[in-house]
Design a protein around this motif. Structure first.
Motif, PDB file in Angstrom:
ATOM      1  N   SER A  10      37.829  42.610  36.087  1.00 13.98           N
ATOM      2  CA  SER A  10      39.016  41.730  35.905  1.00 13.98           C
ATOM      3  C   SER A  10      40.010  42.740  35.969  1.00 13.98           C
ATOM      4  O   SER A  10      40.810  43.073  34.627  1.00 13.98           O
ATOM      5  CB  SER A  10      39.546  40.167  35.449  1.00 13.98           C
ATOM      6  N   GLY A  11      41.187  42.483  37.476  1.00 14.46           N
ATOM      7  CA  GLY A  11      42.178  43.926  36.930  1.00 14.46           C
ATOM      8  C   GLY A  11      43.688  42.224  36.662  1.00 14.46           C
ATOM      9  O   GLY A  11      43.477  41.762  37.367  1.00 14.46           O
ATOM     10  N   HIS A  12      44.655  43.285  36.451  1.00  9.87           N
ATOM     11  CA  HIS A  12      45.788  42.097  36.517  1.00  9.87           C
ATOM     12  C   HIS A  12      47.137  42.788  36.343  1.00  9.87           C
ATOM     13  O   HIS A  12      47.187  43.946  36.270  1.00  9.87           O
ATOM     14  CB  HIS A  12      45.686  41.341  34.761  1.00  9.87           C
ATOM     15  N   PHE A  17      37.461  39.154  48.332  1.00  8.58           N
ATOM     16  CA  PHE A  17      38.772  38.311  47.569  1.00  8.58           C
ATOM     17  C   PHE A  17      39.540  39.603  46.380  1.00  8.58           C
ATOM     18  O   PHE A  17      38.833  40.111  45.938  1.00  8.58           O
ATOM     19  CB  PHE A  17      38.508  37.331  47.501  1.00  8.58           C
ATOM     20  N   LYS A  18      40.734  39.792  46.781  1.00  6.31           N
ATOM     21  CA  LYS A  18      41.236  40.662  45.579  1.00  6.31           C
ATOM     22  C   LYS A  18      42.181  40.312  44.679  1.00  6.31           C
ATOM     23  O   LYS A  18      42.404  41.690  43.725  1.00  6.31           O
ATOM     24  CB  LYS A  18      42.009  41.206  46.607  1.00  6.31           C
ATOM     25  N   GLY A  19      41.678  38.830  45.060  1.00  2.12           N
ATOM     26  CA  GLY A  19      43.110  38.080  43.056  1.00  2.12           C
ATOM     27  C   GLY A  19      44.260  36.887  44.776  1.00  2.12           C
ATOM     28  O   GLY A  19      44.022  37.189  45.128  1.00  2.12           O
ATOM     29  N   PHE A  20      44.658  36.946  43.246  1.00  3.50           N
ATOM     30  CA  PHE A  20      45.603  35.470  43.647  1.00  3.50           C
ATOM     31  C   PHE A  20      46.829  35.847  42.550  1.00  3.50           C
ATOM     32  O   PHE A  20      47.028  36.534  41.504  1.00  3.50           O
ATOM     33  CB  PHE A  20      44.657  34.465  42.418  1.00  3.50           C
ATOM     34  N   ALA A  21      48.131  35.588  43.538  1.00  3.52           N
ATOM     35  CA  ALA A  21      49.634  35.716  42.891  1.00  3.52           C
ATOM     36  C   ALA A  21      50.159  34.759  43.033  1.00  3.52           C
ATOM     37  O   ALA A  21      49.882  34.009  43.254  1.00  3.52           O
ATOM     38  CB  ALA A  21      49.816  36.950  44.423  1.00  3.52           C
ATOM     39  N   ILE A  54      43.791  45.635  42.930  1.00  2.00           N
ATOM     40  CA  ILE A  54      44.745  45.731  41.660  1.00  2.00           C
ATOM     41  C   ILE A  54      43.029  46.492  40.378  1.00  2.00           C
ATOM     42  O   ILE A  54      42.629  46.139  40.473  1.00  2.00           O
ATOM     43  CB  ILE A  54      44.248  44.604  40.916  1.00  2.00           C
ATOM     44  N   ARG A  55      43.416  47.494  40.454  1.00  2.00           N
ATOM     45  CA  ARG A  55      42.193  47.915  39.799  1.00  2.00           C
ATOM     46  C   ARG A  55      42.387  47.754  38.189  1.00  2.00           C
ATOM     47  O   ARG A  55      43.494  47.264  37.407  1.00  2.00           O
ATOM     48  CB  ARG A  55      43.219  49.841  39.249  1.00  2.00           C
TER      49      ARG A  55
END
Length: 483
Positions: A282-284, A224-228, A148-149
């Motif tokens: 942080s991307g979102h 780790f690329k983030g949470f869904a 996520i950019r």
């Protein structure tokens, strides 16, 4: 909301207002709604002009984009599932976000293998709920598998890939106001989702040496690329009927690791937070899916060229209506050059019983109007009516929800004051362009460097009487005097 170049926008609007105000002999003080003379039907008259209103659905090119404001804060994000809206069908809203160590190089206590996980919890700062706060929802947390950019504002139709499930939570939205006190802390207004211990132990096992995840941000994003955070639409979540709003940039949104460590023979319990970085690291993404299959609105898509008796307004990403007032030109031909004291576009919610769910799935806080310049092929704000003070002024322009009661049923009414616009059509022979009615998250006019918020994302829907409705007719009210 992303409102960059706001200062340029204000200047542009002021210049435009000055230009229009000086192109007519009719000044602001002549037409103000506070100066309407008494209607005597001799010199001053009150009449209504019919409108033609047609339903439309916004395409993908008009979806809201979730950027950051001038303080790098992201807007409130929506999470939840609306399973039973008889008017508009279903809505499914998911949140994707990166939560990161507060600094690099990052490390835990220098005690090697003595770290022992107690739990790992994803916490999200709760703001409020639109919909049924009693209906149980279920959300699942997954690991995002694509980047996520952090320099990109994503549309609400963006797909994000995710993989293994890390945790799940079943809750009623009314429970999110509760307070808890872990490790002596006072925590309230949070959605707390416990994640599996395997994931927590994996985070504790990493270090900050060269090439390792805690060495720098680039390496951590590979690790780790983030949470869904995704609603479950079956099982325990099948009857959910609400959208919940969260502040992902708040410090109360974090990943919290609770663990123990032993040092000098003494065991201590502590916690660490991974947070959303508001300094753009942080991307979102906030994905919102609408499905109108089987809904009332589906029967009006596409709308009738001759106009619809009912108009369905859903806050973005949602719908809009095109309003035409051909009778205004007939009025001009019949009455000639008149002084317009008031031009008020009125619309009213259709009163219905409990099965409509109107008391739970409530109307938008505000609707909005602009018009389509079909010569230049662009959207144009009502500069002379909506920007009297130099910035958007809903209290003067109208469009805010007005509670009314009809036969014991509470409904919403909306009124827009477009007096100067109508006067321009009559006096200056301005084109009678089609008007657009909608319920935006943010209204944007890039060519004027203007952007401003109107509603919370996806918050609100309403069924209005259209121009051909028998009992709740949308209409333009005119109060005018002969010149």
């Amino acid at each position: 909301m992303n409102c960059k170049n706001l200062s340029k926008g204000i200047v542009a609007v002021l210049v435009t207002v000055f230009f229009f105000a000086n192109c007519t002999k009719i000044k602001v003080t002549d037409i103000g709604t506070d100066l309407i003379p008494a209607v005597d039907n001799i010199n001053t008259f009150d009449t209504s002009i019919e409108v033609v209103s047609t339903n439309f659905l916004f395409g993908d090119s008009a979806v809201p984009f979730m950027g950051r404001d001038n303080n790098n804060q992201p807007s409130a994000h929506v999470l939840g599932y609306v399973s039973n809206d008889p008017q508009f069908g279903t809505t499914n809203a998911s949140i994707y976000l990166e939560l990161k160590p507060p600094f690099y190089k990052y490390s835990f206590e220098n005690v090697g293998d003595s770290l022992q996980l107690d739990s790992v919890v994803l916490c999200m700062k709760y703001i409020n709920t639109w919909g049924d706060t009693n209906a149980v929802q279920q959300v699942n947390v997954y690991e995002v598998t694509q980047t996520i950019r952090n320099d990109t504002a994503y549309g609400t139709n963006t797909n994000v890939a995710y993989g293994q499930m890390l945790g799940t939570k079943t809750f009623a939205p009314k429970e999110l106001n509760d307070s808890i006190f872990p490790l002596g802390q006072s925590l309230k207004n949070q959605l707390r989702i416990r994640l599996n211990d395997e994931f927590g132990n994996l985070l504790l096992a990493q270090d900050s040496s060269a090439g390792e995840p805690y060495n720098n941000d680039s390496l951590f994003r590979v690790f780790f690329k983030g949470f869904a955070v995704v609603p479950e639409v079956s099982g325990a979540g099948a009857n959910a009927n609400a959208l919940n709003y969260f502040s992902i940039g708040d410090t109360s949104t974090h990943l919290r690791l609770y663990y123990r460590y032993t040092k000098n023979g003494v065991t201590d319990t502590t916690a660490r937070n991974f947070t959303f970085d508001n300094n753009t690291r942080s991307g979102h993404v906030n994905k919102i899916e609408r499905n109108y299959t089987g809904s009332e609105f589906a029967q009006f898509i596409p709308g009738s060229p001759n106009g619809d008796s009912l108009i369905y307004m859903q806050t973005a990403p949602g719908s809009y209506a095109k309003i035409r007032i051909p009778e205004l030109l007939d009025f001009k031909a019949l009455k000639g050059n008149v002084m317009v004291h008031l031009a008020e576009l009125n619309m009213s919610q259709i009163p219905e019983g409990p099965s409509s769910m109107n008391s739970i799935l409530t109307p938008p806080a505000a609707l909005y109007l602009d018009y389509r310049d079909t010569i230049l092929n662009r959207q144009v704000p009502f500069v002379n009516d909506a920007f009297i003070t130099g910035t958007y002024s809903p209290l003067l322009f109208g469009g805010t929800r007005l509670p009314q009661t009809s036969n014991g049923v509470q409904i919403a009414e909306y009124r827009f004051f477009i007096t100067r616009h109508v006067q321009g059509i009559i006096t200056r022979n301005n084109p009678n362009f089609p008007i657009y009615l909608y319920s935006p998250f943010v209204a944007r006019y890039p060519d004027l460097f203007i952007a401003f918020g109107v509603n919370n994302l996806a918050n609100g829907r309403v069924k209005l009487g259209g121009g051909s409705n028998a009992t709740r007719k949308m209409k333009l009210r005119l109060v005018y005097s002969k010149i």
